[in-house]
Design an enzyme around this catalytic site. Structure first.
Site: not given
Ligand code: UD1
Ligand code: CA
Length: 474
Positions: A27, A33, A93, A159, A245, A367, A378, A381, A387
Site C-alpha cells: 500500500a 493515476r 518502503q 501484466g 488505478n 428531528y 408518539n 409532525a 439538541n
Molecule cells: C501490477 C502488476 C501487473 C498486474 C497488476 C494487477 C507489477 C510490476 N505489475 O501493476 O502485472 O497486472 O498489478 O492489478 O507488479 N506499490 C507499492 N510500492 C511500489 C509500487 C507499488 O507499495 O513501489 C503498491 C501499490 O500501492 C499497489 C500495488 O503495489 O497497491 C500495485 O502497484 P501498481 O502501481 O498499482 O501496479 P500496476 O501497475 O497496477
Molecule cells: Ca494497480
C-alpha cells in the site's frame, strides 16, 4: 476437484490449516493515476476503504499474519490498517521503487519464515478469502510461486502471463511487452503466493532492468525458474482481482461489488424490489423477509432485523432497525439511530444518536437527535428536539407512551415523563412530569369582524392609490 486438492495438500505433509502464513499487503504506491490528495488505498467502495476490504479477506482466510507496506509518513494508512486489524505489522518502503522493492520492505517479516507467503496489492479490494486459500493449496501441491491469472474484458495496464504449455515462463508488464505479448489475454491479477523458505532468495534476484527502472514483483517468475523452481498459474474471474488505478476503475469495482452484495442479501432472505437501485455497504446486515424498496442507500454499520421494511429514498448509516419496523419513504437514519421493534419512522424524519423504543412512532417531518423516545411514544409532525446550543449537544428523554404534539420544540436538556402530553406548537424548556400536560405557547386571541374591516380598509387605500397614479399631470 476441491477434494483432490485437499488430499494432495494433505499428502504434502501438513494440511493447509496447519501451515502458517504471512500476507504482505502493498500500500505504498503513489496512486498517481487517481489524481487524488488521498492515498489510493484509503479510497472507499461499499462504505469501506480498499485496504479494509483486503485485510478483511486476509482475516477471513484464517491463520494468516498480516504485514502492510506503507509509504513514509502515511499515518492515515497506518491508522486505517490498525483499525481494520489491530495486530497488523507495519513496514515502511522508503521510496516507491516497484512492487518487488515494496515486498522487500517487509524483509524483517519475511526473514521469520512463514510456510506460505501471500503478496496482495492494496488496490484489489474484491479479492475473496477462498481465492487466497486456493493459492495456498497450489503451493502445497509443489509450486514455489503461484500467480493469480484472469482474462479481463480490457487487458490495458495489466501484466501478461507468458506461458509455455501449462508452465508459466514470465510475466511481461504492458510497457515492456512486444506486440505479440500484448495480444495475450491471460493477465496477472496481482496476487502472488510464495513458499516461505525460498521467497526471500527469489525476491533478492529481481533487478530493475525495464522501461520504468523499477523492481517488478512480476520478475519473480523468471527468477524462480532461474533457480530451478516451478511457477504455476491459477485462474479466477475478473471480479476477484479488479485492480483500481483510475477513478473509472473505482466506479466499475464499486458496481461489481454492489452486485455481489445485493445477490448475497437476497440469498440471505431479503427482498430487494429493484436491486440495481439499492446501494449496500460491505457490512450491511439485512434479516429475513426484510423488504427494501427501490432507491435506498445503506452507509456503513447498518443492521436491519427480520420483517422490517425500508421504503424508497431512505438513507441509513451506522443504524439499527428492529424487527418489523417501517422506515421511510424519505427517512434519514444517521449514526447512532437505534430503532426497536415495530417502530415507525416516516417521511422526512431524521434520527441521530437516539434510541427509539419498541412501537414508538415519528411519522412526518421530525428531528430526533441525542435522545430517547420511550416505547409506544408518539412524536408529532414537524416536532423537533433542539439538541445543540451552538456549543454543546444536550439530551432529550421522552418517557414511554408520551405524546409530543405537532411542531413542538423540545429544548435540551429536557425530560418528558411517561404518559405526558406536550401540546402542539409548544416550546418545552422545563421538564414535564409523568402524565402531565404541558402547554407552552402564546394564547390565541380572536377579534370578531376584524378581518373584514381590515380588508375593507386596505381595499380603500389601494383604490385611492390607483386613482392618484391615473390622474393627469398638471
Ligand atoms: C501490477 C502488476 C501487473 C498486474 C497488476 C494487477 C507489477 C510490476 N505489475 O501493476 O502485472 O497486472 O498489478 O492489478 O507488479 N506499490 C507499492 N510500492 C511500489 C509500487 C507499488 O507499495 O513501489 C503498491 C501499490 O500501492 C499497489 C500495488 O503495489 O497497491 C500495485 O502497484 P501498481 O502501481 O498499482 O501496479 P500496476 O501497475 O497496477
Ligand atoms: Ca494497480
Amino acid at each position: 476437484m476441491g477434494k483432490r486438492r485437499e488430499s494432495s495438500a494433505h499428502r504434502g505433509g501438513r494440511r493447509l490449516g496447519d501451515r502458517n502464513c504471512l500476507a504482505i499487503v502493498l500500500a505504498a504506491g503513489e496512486g498517481s493515476r487517481l489524481r487524488s490528495a488521498r492515498p489510493k488505498v484509503l479510497h472507499a467502495i461499499a462504505g469501506q476503504s480498499l485496504l479494509a476490504h483486503v485485510l478483511a479477506a486476509v482475516r477471513a482466510a484464517g491463520n494468516c499474519r498480516a504485514a502492510v507496506v506503507v509509504a513514509p509518513g502515511a499515518d492515515a494508512v497506518v491508522d486505517e490498517a490498525r483499525a481494520a486489524m489491530p495486530e497488523v505489522e507495519i513496514h515502511v518502503q522508503a521510496q516507491p521503487r516497484g512492487t518487488a522493492h515494496a515486498v522487500l520492505a517487509a524483509r524483517a517479516a519475511l526473514a521469520r519464515t512463514a510456510d506460505d507467503v501471500l503478496v496482495i496489492f492494496g488496490d484489489t479490494p474484491l479479492l475473496r478469502p477462498q481465492t487466497l486459500l486456493r493459492m495456498r493449496a497450489a503451493l502445497a501441491e509443489g509450486a514455489a510461486v503461484v500467480v493469480l491469472g484472469f482474462r479481463p474484458s480490457d487487458p490495458t495496464g495489466y501484466g501478461r502471463l507468458v506461458m509455455a504449455g501449462s508452465d508459466l515462463v514470465a510475466i511481461r508488464e504492458e510497457l515492456d511487452a512486444s506486440p505479440a505479448e500484448r495480444a495475450i489475454t491471460l493477465c496477472n491479477g496481482g496476487l502472488m503466493a510464495f513458499v516461505g523458505k525460498t521467497a526471500l532468495a527469489i525476491l533478492e534476484r529481481i533487478g530493475n532492468d525495464n522501461r520504468k527502472g523499477e523492481y517488478y514483483l512480476t520478475d519473480a517468475i523468471a527468477a524462480a525458474r532461474a533457480m530451478g523452481l516451478r511457477a504455476a498459474v491459477i485462474e479466477t474471474e475478473e471480479d476477484d482481482v479488479r485492480g483500481i488505478n483510475t477513478r473509472a476503475q473505482l466506479a466499475e469495482t464499486e458496481a461489481a461489488l454492489q452486485q455481489r452484495l445485493r445477490k448475497a442479501a437476497m440469498e440471505a432472505g431479503a427482498t430487494l424490489v429493484a436491486p440495481e437501485t439499492v446501494f449496500l455497504a460491505a457490512d450491511t446486515r439485512l434479516g429475513r423477509d426484510v423488504v427494501v424498496e427501490p432507491f435506498v442507500v445503506f452507509g456503513p454499520g447498518v443492521t436491519v432485523e427480520d420483517n422490517a421494511v425500508i421504503r424508497s429514498f431512505s438513507h441509513l448509516e451506522r443504524a439499527h432497525v428492529g424487527a418489523g419496523a417501517r422506515v421511510g419513504p424519505y427517512a434519514r437514519l444517521r449514526p447512532g439511530a437505534r430503532l426497536g421493534r415495530d417502530v415507525h419512522i416516516g417521511n422526512f424524519v431524521e434520527i441521530k444518536e437516539a434510541v427509539i423504543e419498541d412501537g414508538a412512532k415519528a411519522n412526518h417531518l421530525a428531528y430526533i437527535g441525542d435522545a430517547r423516545l420511550g416505547a409506544g411514544a408518539n412524536f408529532g409532525a414537524g416536532a423537533i428536539v433542539c439538541n445543540y446550543d451552538g456549543v454543546a449537544k444536550h439530551r432529550t428523554d421522552i418517557g414511554k407512551g408520551a405524546f409530543i404534539g405537532s411542531n413542538a420544540a423540545l429544548v435540551a436538556p429536557v425530560k418528558v415523563g411517561e404518559g405526558a402530553y406536550v401540546a402542539t406548537g409548544s416550546v418545552i424548556t422545563d421538564d414535564v412530569p409523568p402524565d402531565a400536560l404541558a402547554i407552552a405557547r402564546g394564547r390565541q386571541v380572536v377579534k370578531k369582524s376584524r378581518a373584514a374591516r381590515l380588508r375593507a380598509r386596505k381595499g380603500a387605500g389601494r383604490k385611492a392609490a390607483v386613482k392618484k397614479r391615473r390622474a393627469p399631470a398638471r
